[in-house]
Design an enzyme around this catalytic site. Sequence first.
Site, PDB file in Angstrom:
ATOM      1  CD  GLU A  51      -2.729   1.688   2.987  1.00 47.12           C
ATOM      2  OE1 GLU A  51      -2.818   2.601   2.680  1.00 47.12           O
ATOM      3  OE2 GLU A  51      -2.775   0.464   3.135  1.00 47.12           O
ATOM      4  NE  ARG A  55       0.046   8.446   5.515  1.00 47.62           N
ATOM      5  CZ  ARG A  55      -0.013   7.606   6.047  1.00 47.62           C
ATOM      6  NH1 ARG A  55       0.916   7.890   6.804  1.00 47.62           N
ATOM      7  NH2 ARG A  55      -1.033   7.387   6.805  1.00 47.62           N
ATOM      8  CE  LYS A 139      -6.407   2.466   7.152  1.00 47.11           C
ATOM      9  NZ  LYS A 139      -5.386   3.164   6.331  1.00 47.11           N
TER      10      LYS A 139
END
Length: 223
Positions: A51, A55, A139
């Site tokens: 993943e 960011r 999640k």
Amino acid sequence: MNNETLKQQNITEIDRICSLSPVIPVLTFNTLDEVLPIAEALVKGGLPVLEVTLRTDIALQAIKLIADSLPNAQVGAGTVLNPKQYDAACEAGATFIVTPGSTTELLEHALTHKVPLLPGIQTISELMHAYALGYKRFKFFPAEVSGGVNALKAFAGPIGDVRFCPTGGIRLETAADYLNLNNVMCVGGSWLTPQALINQQDWQAIQQIARDTVFQLRPHQNI
């Protein structure tokens, strides 16, 4: 393809991806030079699902680089906050999308895509909202500060047919506690790529961390 088919496809594909590894490394890349060495080390160590968080400014380039260079890897985009980022990540080559939380806009947008969404939830109300739209894989974030293992046990009572990838504050020492739950598919973790090893460009050490993680959490898997 109708909406109901896409909902089922989302569940099936997330199940397939999460079955490939007990841990999904959560990666935030700062330079393109480190992308392939880290990704290759993790995949060689037995962790083929990655993943990449959106960011940093190079995140989409990192996803494309992994998708183009490592066909045996499943690269997803994390920290996706809106439909525009969702579409950009898919275009870059992401095979799954992860969000830290859930909005109606994102949940509905994902149901128009073949690239599946693993939506983030923290509370039972958020879970119920996404569940009503057809989602059954989530999640759980941030896991440790949101009740951890005990919260997931509690969720299993009222809604027993959902499964989770808890992420946030999980360490190798606590990962097995989550994986022992029936409603947990895998966990997300950032402990696999210590900054000190990245600074030293010690990719072999990162590969060994991945191997040790797989051996401890899934000892019968051949690497």
